[in-house]
Design a protein around this motif. Structure first.
Motif, PDB file in Angstrom:
ATOM      1  N   ALA A  24       0.829  -1.209   0.000  1.00 36.59           N
ATOM      2  CA  ALA A  24       0.000   0.000   0.000  1.00 36.59           C
ATOM      3  C   ALA A  24       0.861   1.255   0.000  1.00 36.59           C
ATOM      4  O   ALA A  24       0.563   2.229  -0.708  1.00 36.59           O
ATOM      5  N   ILE A  25       1.945   1.242   0.761  1.00 38.89           N
ATOM      6  CA  ILE A  25       2.850   2.398   0.798  1.00 38.89           C
ATOM      7  C   ILE A  25       3.510   2.616  -0.562  1.00 38.89           C
ATOM      8  O   ILE A  25       3.579   3.744  -1.059  1.00 38.89           O
ATOM      9  N   LEU A  31       1.972   6.612  -7.047  1.00 35.29           N
ATOM     10  CA  LEU A  31       0.889   7.439  -7.576  1.00 35.29           C
ATOM     11  C   LEU A  31       1.024   8.896  -7.148  1.00 35.29           C
ATOM     12  O   LEU A  31       0.646   9.792  -7.901  1.00 35.29           O
ATOM     13  N   ARG A  32       1.573   9.150  -5.968  1.00 29.33           N
ATOM     14  CA  ARG A  32       1.784  10.528  -5.542  1.00 29.33           C
ATOM     15  C   ARG A  32       2.881  11.190  -6.375  1.00 29.33           C
ATOM     16  O   ARG A  32       2.790  12.358  -6.728  1.00 29.33           O
ATOM     17  N   ASP A  33       3.933  10.438  -6.714  1.00 24.04           N
ATOM     18  CA  ASP A  33       5.018  10.984  -7.528  1.00 24.04           C
ATOM     19  C   ASP A  33       4.570  11.252  -8.959  1.00 24.04           C
ATOM     20  O   ASP A  33       5.010  12.217  -9.578  1.00 24.04           O
ATOM     21  N   ASP A  34       3.736  10.380  -9.514  1.00 22.86           N
ATOM     22  CA  ASP A  34       3.284  10.523 -10.898  1.00 22.86           C
ATOM     23  C   ASP A  34       1.851  10.023 -11.015  1.00 22.86           C
ATOM     24  O   ASP A  34       1.618   8.841 -11.268  1.00 22.86           O
ATOM     25  N   PRO A  35       0.853  10.906 -10.825  1.00 17.74           N
ATOM     26  CA  PRO A  35      -0.547  10.482 -10.852  1.00 17.74           C
ATOM     27  C   PRO A  35      -0.983   9.878 -12.180  1.00 17.74           C
ATOM     28  O   PRO A  35      -1.942   9.114 -12.230  1.00 17.74           O
ATOM     29  N   ASP A  39      -3.801   6.046 -14.455  1.00 18.07           N
ATOM     30  CA  ASP A  39      -4.879   6.155 -15.442  1.00 18.07           C
ATOM     31  C   ASP A  39      -4.756   5.202 -16.616  1.00 18.07           C
ATOM     32  O   ASP A  39      -5.550   5.270 -17.542  1.00 18.07           O
ATOM     33  N   MET A  40      -3.777   4.326 -16.621  1.00 16.84           N
ATOM     34  CA  MET A  40      -3.674   3.392 -17.748  1.00 16.84           C
ATOM     35  C   MET A  40      -3.057   2.082 -17.318  1.00 16.84           C
ATOM     36  O   MET A  40      -2.304   2.010 -16.365  1.00 16.84           O
ATOM     37  N   ASN A  41      -3.358   1.080 -18.065  1.00 17.23           N
ATOM     38  CA  ASN A  41      -2.743  -0.223 -17.871  1.00 17.23           C
ATOM     39  C   ASN A  41      -1.440  -0.222 -18.665  1.00 17.23           C
ATOM     40  O   ASN A  41      -1.442   0.058 -19.856  1.00 17.23           O
ATOM     41  N   ASN A 135       3.843  13.143 -20.690  1.00 24.29           N
ATOM     42  CA  ASN A 135       2.636  13.389 -19.904  1.00 24.29           C
ATOM     43  C   ASN A 135       2.016  12.151 -19.276  1.00 24.29           C
ATOM     44  O   ASN A 135       1.306  12.255 -18.302  1.00 24.29           O
ATOM     45  N   ASN A 136       2.232  10.975 -19.837  1.00 28.24           N
ATOM     46  CA  ASN A 136       1.648   9.778 -19.249  1.00 28.24           C
ATOM     47  C   ASN A 136       2.548   8.588 -19.521  1.00 28.24           C
ATOM     48  O   ASN A 136       3.526   8.682 -20.250  1.00 28.24           O
ATOM     49  N   VAL A 137       2.200   7.458 -18.938  1.00 23.13           N
ATOM     50  CA  VAL A 137       3.047   6.272 -19.041  1.00 23.13           C
ATOM     51  C   VAL A 137       3.136   5.787 -20.484  1.00 23.13           C
ATOM     52  O   VAL A 137       4.205   5.405 -20.957  1.00 23.13           O
ATOM     53  N   GLY A 138       2.025   5.804 -21.213  1.00 25.94           N
ATOM     54  CA  GLY A 138       2.036   5.351 -22.606  1.00 25.94           C
ATOM     55  C   GLY A 138       2.916   6.222 -23.479  1.00 25.94           C
ATOM     56  O   GLY A 138       3.679   5.737 -24.305  1.00 25.94           O
ATOM     57  N   ASN A 139       2.834   7.523 -23.299  1.00 24.08           N
ATOM     58  CA  ASN A 139       3.647   8.452 -24.074  1.00 24.08           C
ATOM     59  C   ASN A 139       5.109   8.349 -23.668  1.00 24.08           C
ATOM     60  O   ASN A 139       6.005   8.542 -24.476  1.00 24.08           O
TER      61      ASN A 139
END
Length: 175
Positions: A24-25, A31-35, A39-41, A135-139
């Motif tokens: 959990a930590i 997610l706090r470092d990179d929200p 948003d994606m798998n 901007n996101n994990v996919g990009n």
């Protein structure tokens, strides 16, 4: 290697690497470092549309250009160092010994820049700038691939630069 911190339990490691509280930590910190990671798998297929979206992200174009240009100045010198030393009359053994310091200094410099970047929390000194500006994990994965392609093209370009005896750079294209 497990796919993620929450998938460390297997048949040969039934307890996993982390307790439920530690998982959990880890998840909360990531997610706090990179929200955008939530948003994606990360197992999505890279489609032509996703390639196009990553390619037209103009905020990353300066980083791509830097990746293309940054290794060009050092490559011709490194390529022709042994030939220059041979023309100066050094033996093969001495030439090999004389190329060691530049390699060691290069390694020390790269490690120092990485450590300083981590200490100052500054991402413009190393490859982390690209990851942070995606901007996101996919990009991020596609932009990293573009950067790698362009840095390789820069290396290919630098191989066409030859150093002549008149201490000027000469572009010659090999057929």
């Amino acid at each position: 290697m497990p796919a993620s911190a929450v998938q460390t339990k297997t048949w040969f490691r039934p307890k996993g690497w982390f307790t439920d509280g530690e998982v959990a930590i880890v998840v909360n910190r990531v997610l706090r470092d990179d929200p955008s990671k939530g948003d994606m798998n990360n197992r999505q297929v890279i489609t032509l549309n996703r390639l196009w979206l990553a390619a037209k992200d103009y905020n990353l174009w300066p980083i791509y250009l830097m990746g293309y240009l940054i290794f060009i100045p050092q490559s011709p010198v490194g390529t022709y160092l042994t030939l220059s030393l041979k023309n100066l009359g050094f033996s093969k053994f001495n030439i090999n010994l004389l190329t060691i310091p530049s390699t060691i200094l290069h390694i020390i410099t790269m490690l120092s820049i990485a450590k300083i970047s981590q200490y100052l929390d500054e991402r413009t000194m190393v490859f982390g700038w690209l990851s942070q500006n995606s901007n996101n994990v996919g990009n991020r994965s596609v932009s990293t691939a573009f950067y790698n392609i362009l840095s390789q093209l820069g290396t290919i370009t630098s191989n066409y630069i030859t150093v002549t005896g008149s201490s000027r750079l000469d572009f010659r294209f090999v057929h």
